[in-house]
Design a protein around this motif. Structure first.
Motif, short mmCIF file in Angstrom:
data_model
loop_
_atom_site.label_atom_id
_atom_site.label_comp_id
_atom_site.label_asym_id
_atom_site.label_seq_id
_atom_site.Cartn_x
_atom_site.Cartn_y
_atom_site.Cartn_z
N ALA A 143 0.83 -1.20 0.00
CA ALA A 143 0.00 0.00 0.00
C ALA A 143 0.87 1.26 0.00
O ALA A 143 0.56 2.25 -0.67
N LEU A 144 1.97 1.23 0.75
CA LEU A 144 2.88 2.38 0.77
C LEU A 144 3.51 2.59 -0.60
O LEU A 144 3.62 3.72 -1.09
N ALA A 145 3.94 1.49 -1.22
CA ALA A 145 4.54 1.59 -2.56
C ALA A 145 3.54 2.16 -3.55
O ALA A 145 3.89 2.99 -4.41
N LEU A 146 2.28 1.74 -3.42
CA LEU A 146 1.22 2.25 -4.28
C LEU A 146 1.09 3.77 -4.13
O LEU A 146 1.02 4.50 -5.12
N ASN A 147 1.07 4.24 -2.89
CA ASN A 147 0.84 5.66 -2.66
C ASN A 147 2.07 6.51 -2.96
O ASN A 147 1.94 7.70 -3.23
N PHE A 148 3.26 5.91 -2.92
CA PHE A 148 4.47 6.65 -3.26
C PHE A 148 4.66 6.78 -4.76
O PHE A 148 5.48 7.57 -5.22
N THR A 149 3.92 5.99 -5.53
CA THR A 149 4.01 6.06 -6.98
C THR A 149 3.29 7.32 -7.48
O THR A 149 2.11 7.49 -7.21
N PRO A 150 4.00 8.22 -8.18
CA PRO A 150 3.34 9.45 -8.65
C PRO A 150 2.16 9.13 -9.55
O PRO A 150 2.22 8.26 -10.41
N GLY A 151 1.07 9.81 -9.30
CA GLY A 151 -0.14 9.59 -10.08
C GLY A 151 -1.03 10.81 -10.02
O GLY A 151 -0.63 11.89 -9.57
N ALA A 152 -2.27 10.64 -10.48
CA ALA A 152 -3.20 11.77 -10.54
C ALA A 152 -3.47 12.36 -9.17
O ALA A 152 -3.54 13.58 -9.00
N ASP A 153 -3.64 11.52 -8.16
CA ASP A 153 -3.94 12.01 -6.81
C ASP A 153 -2.79 12.87 -6.27
O ASP A 153 -3.01 13.95 -5.72
#
Length: 203
Positions: free
Chosen positions: A14-24
């Protein structure tokens, strides 16, 4: 209810997911640059609520239904594009920076973050592909496991996106002498997100 081993594997993911730059993350960055850290945290809170809603919908089976209907996918996608373009247009028309400490920008940022997240169909597809891998039916109610995983994703995202927005907000005062620079920078971020979403494919 959730096996500790499964939880230990889920949190880093989940942390890796959120650290990935994206629209949010880019949206919080834009809010931070133009309206400051309070707006950035508010936008991050709205995005996190949207993420939680997506996960709960997946647990209820509604997201699977939406993802299986191409028409629904496209409707959500183009609503998101339209909303982001509206935000970009609004930023370009803005005559100046909202006053710091005014609760209005925070409320607007929260609602905008929520809508940007909810109208991103890619989130629906990702949640359907990601979260079920960690759900163990024998461990207890599936909906409860989805709720726990959703809370973890939302919590991690709130912190990561909020910190990014606060960091971006620190450069805002340096640009304050030219508020049009802030307006155009924010509009550019929103327009880029709209273009990214417009080119999004379901596969």
């Amino acid at each position: 209810m959730v096996d500790p081993i499964v939880l230990a594997a889920f949190v880093p993911a989940a942390l890796a997911l959120n650290f990935t730059p994206g629209a949010d993350m880019m949206f919080c960055l834009g809010q931070g640059v133009r309206s400051g850290p309070h707006a950035a945290w508010a936008a991050s809170a709205g995005i996190s609520l949207g993420s939680m809603i997506h996960v709960l919908m997946a647990g209820a089976g509604l997201s699977a239904l939406v993802a299986s209907v191409p028409f629904a996918f496209d409707v959500i996608r183009w609503v998101g594009v339209g909303y982001l373009l509206w935000l970009a247009f609004h930023a370009m028309r803005a005559s100046g920076r909202p006053p710091r400490g005014d609760p209005a920008p925070r409320g607007h940022a929260f609602r905008a973050g929520l809508l940007v997240n909810l109208t991103n169909p890619k989130v629906i597809l990702f949640v359907l592909a990601f979260v079920p891998q960690f759900v163990v039916p024998e461990a207890g109610p599936v909906w409860a496991q989805f709720a726990i995983f959703g809370a973890i994703i939302a919590g991690c995202g709130f912190i990561v996106n909020g910190v990014v927005g606060v960091f971006a907000g620190s450069i805002g005062p340096r640009l304050a002498r030219g508020s049009r620079v802030l307006d155009w920078l924010t509009a550019g971020i929103f327009a880029a997100l709209a273009g990214r979403l417009a080119l999004l494919e379901k596969a």
